[in-house]
Write an enzyme that holds these catalytic residues in place. Structure first.
Site, mmCIF file in Angstrom:
data_model
loop_
_atom_site.group_PDB
_atom_site.id
_atom_site.type_symbol
_atom_site.label_atom_id
_atom_site.label_comp_id
_atom_site.label_asym_id
_atom_site.label_seq_id
_atom_site.Cartn_x
_atom_site.Cartn_y
_atom_site.Cartn_z
ATOM 1 N N ASP A 233 -6.223 -13.407 2.274
ATOM 2 C CA ASP A 233 -5.103 -13.857 3.085
ATOM 3 C C ASP A 233 -3.872 -12.978 2.859
ATOM 4 O OD1 ASP A 233 -3.895 -15.988 4.804
ATOM 5 O OD2 ASP A 233 -2.643 -16.285 3.031
ATOM 6 N N GLU A 275 -6.861 -9.626 5.929
ATOM 7 C CA GLU A 275 -5.901 -9.996 6.963
ATOM 8 C C GLU A 275 -4.681 -9.104 6.761
ATOM 9 O OE1 GLU A 275 -3.370 -13.812 8.644
ATOM 10 O OE2 GLU A 275 -3.564 -13.470 6.498
#
Length: 574
Positions: A233, A275
Site C-alpha cells: 500500500d 501501489e
C-alpha cells in the site's frame, strides 16, 4: 523523529549502510521470460474478507466463508487472490489503519482458519497475496501510544514529530476536500505528528533503521505464514522524507531494496505488487533499473486515460498512455485494472480531460471524491452492457497482469449513501436470498444493495451462472482464452488504431503465429481490414468475439457497437 531537532548522524550512517549492502549484494538481472510469482499468466482477484462471505451468521464476512467460496473462484479461472487488510484495526479506514501488523482480526477468524485457507487455495494452484500497510499505523497502535507517553521511549523516534507546526502542514494531503492537514497536534505529547493520510494514521519514520528492520520482519513473518506476496500500500509514502517537504519530498529508495531482499530470502518468487501512482519517468525507481525492486506495478496512468478515451469514443488517449509506459525492466510487469477498492483517480489528466470524464461517468458531486476521482463501480458508471463487456475483453487482452475486483464480474452497483470509498465496498451478491446470500444475520456489516437497477434480486452470481450470455459467463470465457493464449501475452506487443481511430488493434507474435485483438471504442458499427493473413479458416480466423463478429474471406471484419474480437493467424511467410 522530532522534526525540528533531529540530527543527521543517524541518517548518514543509515544511508552508508544501505549503500554498503547494495554494493556488496549485486542484484541479478531477471531474464525476460521469468514468471512473476512463479505464474506465467496470473489473473488477480481482489476481495475483502469482511464483505465476501459470512459463515457464522454474525453479519461480517470471515475466512471460513472465503474457504467455502474457493470453488467459485476456481471456476472463475483466477489464480491469485488479493486480500484486503485483515489485521487488527480500529476500523476507521476499513482496515488500512493497523493496530497490530502481526495479528488477525478476531472478527475474521483465527490463525488456524488462515492456515486452512492458504492450504486449500494452494491445493487449487492459487497464490494468495495480502495488502500490507507499512507507511503508517493507527494512532491506537501500541507503538504510537508509547511514543505519545514517553519522550525517552524508542518509539518516539519511530514516528515523525515536530515541536512546532511546519509551514507546509496543509500540503501534500492524500484526501483533499476531506483531509485538512498533514500535521496534527498530539494532545498527549504536545508535539505535532506527520500523517500523509487521515489524522488517525501516523506515518512511520523510515529514516530510523529500527523501523526498516521491523518492516523487514513483518514482510518475512507473513511469507513464513504461507503468503505468496503482497500488494504494498502507498509505496511512495513509505519511503518519502517529510522533513524535505510534504508536497515534493525526497525518497529513500534503498528501503525498497531492503524490503525486497527480505522477501526474497524467504520466498524468491514472491509477488510484490506496488501501489505507486507515479510518472513514467519515476517508474524505473520503483521497478529498479534491473527489475530488482517491485516486480509488478499498477498502471494508473493507462487506467485514467482509458476512461478519457471512452468519453471521446477514440482509442488514441489510451494507446498513447500504453506507449508512454511501455518501457519496464526485464522480469517486471504492469498490472491493469478497470476498478479497484478506491476511487478512480483522474489526477494525471488535464483539468479539461478530467471534467470530460466527470461529465460522462460521474456528473453528480456525490459521485466525485477528493477533487480528482469518481467513487463508482464500473457498471453503473458505464451503464451500457456492450461497453462494459468490451471493457473486460480489453482488460484481458492487455500485455500485463489483469486485476479483477470482486463483484465486478457480475456488474455490481454502488451505494453512494455510504461514506467516501465505502460506496464501492458493499457485500458480494451471491443469490436472491435475504442479504444476497452474504449472511444469515438480521443485518450485514455493510448494507447490501437492495434497491434500484443493481439490487441483489437482479444482480447476483446464481442468476448469472444460469444465463449463457451474462457478464459473468462472458468473463469466465475471457479468462479461459487469456490462459489458452498466455504465451502470446508474454511477447512484445504492437498497437495501432483502425476505423478512423475508433478501433484498437493489439498484435502479439510468437513462433510465426499472431494473436490479434480488436476493440471498438465507439457506439457505431465499424468495418476494418486486418493487415494479417486472415481468411476465416480454422487456422486463420476468429477465436472469440463480442457479440458475434462477421469475418470475411478478404480479411475484413465488422465490429458491432462496442464490439470486440480475438483472432489467431499464421504468419504469411509460413
Amino acid at each position: 523523529m522530532h522534526y525540528s531537532i533531529h540530527t543527521t548522524g543517524k541518517r548518514i550512517l543509515y544511508f552508508a549502510l544501505c549503500i554498503t549492502l547494495l554494493s556488496g549484494c549485486k542484484q541479478k538481472e531477471h531474464p525476460a521470460g521469468t514468471p512473476v510469482g512463479g505464474l506465467h499468466d496470473p489473473v488477480i482477484y481482489a476481495l475483502e474478507i469482511k464483505t465476501f462471505q459470512d459463515s457464522d451468521g454474525d453479519g461480517t464476512g470471515d475466512i471460513r466463508g472465503l474457504i467455502n467460496r474457493l470453488g467459485y473462484l476456481n471456476s472463475l479461472g483466477i489464480n491469485v487472490i488479493w486480500l484486503a487488510p485483515f489485521q487488527p484495526s480500529p476500523g476507521q479506514d476499513d482496515g488500512y489503519d493497523p493496530s497490530d501488523h502481526y495479528g488477525i482480526d478476531k472478527k475474521f477468524g483465527t490463525p488456524a482458519d488462515l492456515q486452512e485457507f492458504l492450504s486449500k487455495a494452494h491445493a487449487r494452484k492459487m497464490r494468495v497475496i495480502m495488502d500490507l500497510v507499512l507507511n503508517h499505523t493507527s494512532t491506537e497502535h501500541p507503538w504510537f501510544k508509547a511514543a505519545q507517553r514517553d519522550p525517552q521511549s524508542k518509539f518516539r523516534d519511530w514516528y515523525v514529530f515536530s515541536k512546532t507546526r511546519p509551514e507546509d502542514a496543509e500540503e501534500g494531503m492524500v484526501f483533499p476536500g476531506v483531509q485538512k492537514e498533514t500535521w496534527t497536534l498530539d494532545p498527549v505529547s504536545k508535539l505535532y505528528y506527520f500523517h500523509r493520510f487521515y489524522r488517525f494514521q501516523a506515518d512511520l519514520n523510515y529514516e530510523n533503521p529500527e523501523v526498516v528492520k521491523t518492516a523487514e520482519h513483518i514482510v518475512q513473518y507473513w511469507l513464513k505464514q504461507g503468503m505468496d506476496g503482497f500488494r504494498l500500500d502507498a509505496v511512495p509514502f513509505i519511503i518519502d522524507v517529510p522533513r524535505t517537504g510534504a508536497e515534493d519530498p525526497e525518497h529513500l529508495f534503498p528501503v525498497l531494496d531492503r524490503l525486497v531482499q527480505a522477501a526474497k530470502k524467504v520466498k524468491p518468487d514472491a509477488i510484490l505488487l506496488a501501489e505507486a501512482n507515479v510518472t513514467a519517468e519515476e517508474n524505473q525507481d520503483y521497478f529498479g533499473e534491473q527489475g530488482q525492486r517491485m516486480n509488478v506495478m499498477f498502471n494508473f496512468y493507462a487506467n485514467q486515460n482509458l476512461f478519457y478515451a471512452f468519453t471521446r469514443n477514440r482509442v488514441a488517449p489510451f494507446l498513447k498512455a500504453m506507449e508512454k509506459f511501455r518501457q519496464k525492466p526485464p522480469g517486471t510487469e504492469w498490472a491493469y485494472f478497470l476498478r479497484n477498492h478506491d476511487e478512480i483517480d483522474l489526477g494525471r489528466l488535464t483539468n479539461w480531460e478530467r471534467n470530460q470524464v466527470y461529465e460522462k461517468f460521474g456528473p453528480a458531486k456525490t459521485m466525485q471524491l477528493y477533487d480528482r476521482g469518481i467513487r463508482r463501480r464500473l457498471s453503473p458508471m458505464l451503464r451500457n452492457p456492450k461497453l462494459i463487456a468490451m471493457s473486460y475483453s480489453l482488460l484481458f487482452s492487455l500485455p500485463g497482469k489483469p486485476v479483477l475486483r470482486y463483484g465486478e464480474e457480475i456488474g455490481m452497483g454502488d451505494d453512494l449513501s455510504l461514506k467516501e470509498r465505502l460506496a464501492v465496498r458493499t457485500p458480494m451478491q451471491w443469490n436472491q436470498r435475504e442479504h444476497a446470500g452474504f449472511t444469515s444475520a438480521d443485518s450485514a456489516v455493510r448494507p447490501v444493495i437492495s434497491s434500484g437497477a443493481y439490487n441483489y434480486h437482479k444482480i447476483n452470481v446464481k442468476k448469472q451462472l444460469n444465463e449463457r450470455t451474462s457478464l459473468l459467463n462472458n468473463i469466465r470465457k475471457m479468462i479461459l482464452f487469456r490462459k489458452k493464449y498466455a504465451e502470446f501475452f508474454r511477447e512484445e506487443w504492437e498497437g495501432e488504431t483502425l476505423g478512423s481511430g475508433k478501433v484498437l488493434i493489439l498484435r502479439y507474435k510468437k513462433n510465426g503465429n499472431n494473436l490479434i485483438t480488436l476493440h471498438n471504442f465507439s457506439p457505431d458499427s465499424v468495418r476494418v481490414r486486418i493487415p494479417e493473413n486472415v481468411d476465416g479458416s480454422e487456422k486463420n480466423g476468429l477465436v472469440y468475439s463480442l457479440p458475434s463478429a462477421k469475418l470475411g474471406s478478404d480479411g475484413r471484419i465488422e465490429l458491432s457497437p462496442y464490439g470486440a474480437a480475438w483472432l489467431f493467424t499464421a504468419d504469411k511467410k509460413r
